[in-house]
Design an enzyme around this catalytic site. Structure first.
Site, PDB file in Angstrom:
ATOM      1  N   THR A  49       0.824  -1.209   0.000  1.00 56.85           N
ATOM      2  CA  THR A  49       0.000   0.000   0.000  1.00 56.85           C
ATOM      3  C   THR A  49       0.857   1.258   0.000  1.00 56.85           C
ATOM      4  O   THR A  49       2.050   1.224   0.316  1.00 56.85           O
ATOM      5  CB  THR A  49      -0.923   0.046   1.237  1.00 56.85           C
ATOM      6  N   CYS A  50       0.233   2.397  -0.320  1.00 58.34           N
ATOM      7  CA  CYS A  50       0.935   3.679  -0.384  1.00 58.34           C
ATOM      8  C   CYS A  50       0.923   4.360   0.979  1.00 58.34           C
ATOM      9  O   CYS A  50       0.547   5.530   1.100  1.00 58.34           O
ATOM     10  CB  CYS A  50       0.278   4.576  -1.424  1.00 58.34           C
ATOM     11  N   ASP A  51       1.281   3.608   2.014  1.00 59.97           N
ATOM     12  CA  ASP A  51       1.374   4.182   3.350  1.00 59.97           C
ATOM     13  C   ASP A  51       2.731   3.776   3.889  1.00 59.97           C
ATOM     14  O   ASP A  51       3.068   2.594   3.896  1.00 59.97           O
ATOM     15  CB  ASP A  51       0.257   3.625   4.247  1.00 59.97           C
TER      16      ASP A  51
END
Ligand SMILES: *Cc1c(COP(=O)(O)O)cnc(C)c1O
Length: 377
Positions: free
Chosen positions: A324-326
């Site tokens: 994910t983009c976290d």
């Protein structure tokens, strides 16, 4: 290690995307192991560890009772075939209307750790049995439960006396030594506290009968763990040390230990990269991360065993991260994970001992990734 049945499922069904497969035969074996190691204690499976209907039905058929934390978990246990007298509402933090719903469903055993919680129960669950949770140190646990739950033993005395005065049944004391507890002696101090609460209340004319000794029984990840028998023996000797020949009725609530080693997750390598030309630590990005079910890698607390198709090749240190983009979605970085140097995009890897606390922690659709799929064999 994954069982042959689990590996056969992956090989023949070839499910797309990351997924968990749980072998019910392993859950059955675990139940038998705890039954034998703690023959005098009732087993209340902690539903939150893995509430798959097939697991709950199997355990209900085997005679297990259930520790639940919400009305939905109570309904799951009922649907699995457990009668309400085999269900405890073990969360110390409950809305009054949920206590009323649980009572309407027939549940009569509730956890408390505060005076106001006792008042809620007295208002909407008259005559119910309550046990008061006491704090433990959490020392020796790889996933400690902090000070969020429980009160001091001294306060527990007054909480239980208050429950008695409001017409509830002051049933006893509960505690949880902390999850993934690798010290078999961890129950001793809490049982000493529990026996003190029993003695003081007996002197005040209130006879407690129940000690709920919680969960904490470990699953084997990368390091060996003591056998269930060692926990049983240590708990038995602590009980006799502190309660003599007047042993209370006891409950244990295994969650992780009941299902952890029954599950294996299949994942895929999405990218292997470096942050600079001379970087000797590779970054391995998988199609599963903290939000896809591996939340217990928080603070790198739980280190799962990885099995790759390149095992046996030379290895080197890797940061392992989710898709994910976290930036929080990194599994292991402080202590890099050694993985084969030949590991490459598209490789399927297996993450072992993931039957507990994975599906229930997975987000619904963060970044559009679906929640962790689960199957049983
Ligand atoms: C989570 C929980 C358990 C299960 O703990 P494990 O360490 O997974 O065995 C047992 N009892 C209560 C009250 C819990 O909250």
């Amino acid at each position: 290690m994954a069982t042959q049945r689990v590996m056969d499922f992956f090989a023949t069904r070839r499910p797309e995307g990351p997924c968990l497969v749980v072998d019910l035969d392993v859950v059955r074996d675990n139940y038998a192991t705890y039954r034998k190691a703690l023959p005098d204690s009732a087993i209340f499976y902690a539903v939150k560890a893995n509430p798959a209907p097939e697991i709950l039905r199997l355990l209900a058929d085997l005679g297990s009772s259930f520790d639940t934390a919400s009305v939905v978990e109570i309904e799951m246990a009922l649907d699995a075939g457990a009668s309400p007298d085999r269900i405890s509402y073990g969360n110390t933090i409950k809305k009054e209307r949920d206590i009323a719903r649980a009572y309407a469903l027939g549940v009569r055993l509730f956890a408390v750790d505060a005076f106001e919680e006792v008042e809620k129960i007295a208002r909407v669950a008259p005559g119910a049995r309550v046990f008061c949770r006491v704090l433990t140190s959490g020392a020796g646990a790889e996933w400690p439960l902090s000070r969020k739950f429980g009160c001091t033993p001294e306060m527990a005395i007054d909480v239980l006396q208050y429950a008695h005065s409001l017409g509830l049944v002051a049933a006893g004391v509960s505690f949880h030594v902390g999850s993934q507890m690798t010290d078999t002696n961890a129950w001793d101090a809490a049982l000493a506290d529990a026996s003190m609460v029993f003695r003081v209340l007996e002197a005040r004319g209130i006879q407690l009968t129940l000690v709920n000794m919680g969960g904490g029984f470990p699953t084997r990840y990368l390091k060996d763990i003591p056998a269930a028998e060692a926990y049983g023996a240590s708990i038995h000797s602590a009980l006799t040390r502190h309660f003599g020949n007047r042993l209370p009725r006891t409950i244990v609530e295994p969650g992780r230990g009941m299902v952890g080693n029954a599950g294996t997750i299949k994942a895929e390598v999405v990218l292997v990269s470096r942050k600079s030309a001379d970087d000797n630590v590779r970054w391995v990005y998988l199609d599963i991360g903290k939000f896809g079910g591996l939340a217990e890698t928080m603070d790198e607390a739980i280190r799962y065993p990885f099995v790759t198709p390149r095992d046996g090749d030379a290895t080197g240190p890797c940061v392992v991260a989710g898709p994910t983009c976290d930036s929080a979605d990194v599994l292991y970085e402080k202590k890099p994970y050694d993985l084969p140097l030949t590991l490459t995009v598209g490789d399927e890897i297996f993450i072992e001992a993931t039957g507990a606390y994975t599906t229930t922690y997975s987000a619904v659709a963060f970044n559009g990734f679906p929640p962790l799929k689960a199957y049983v064999v």
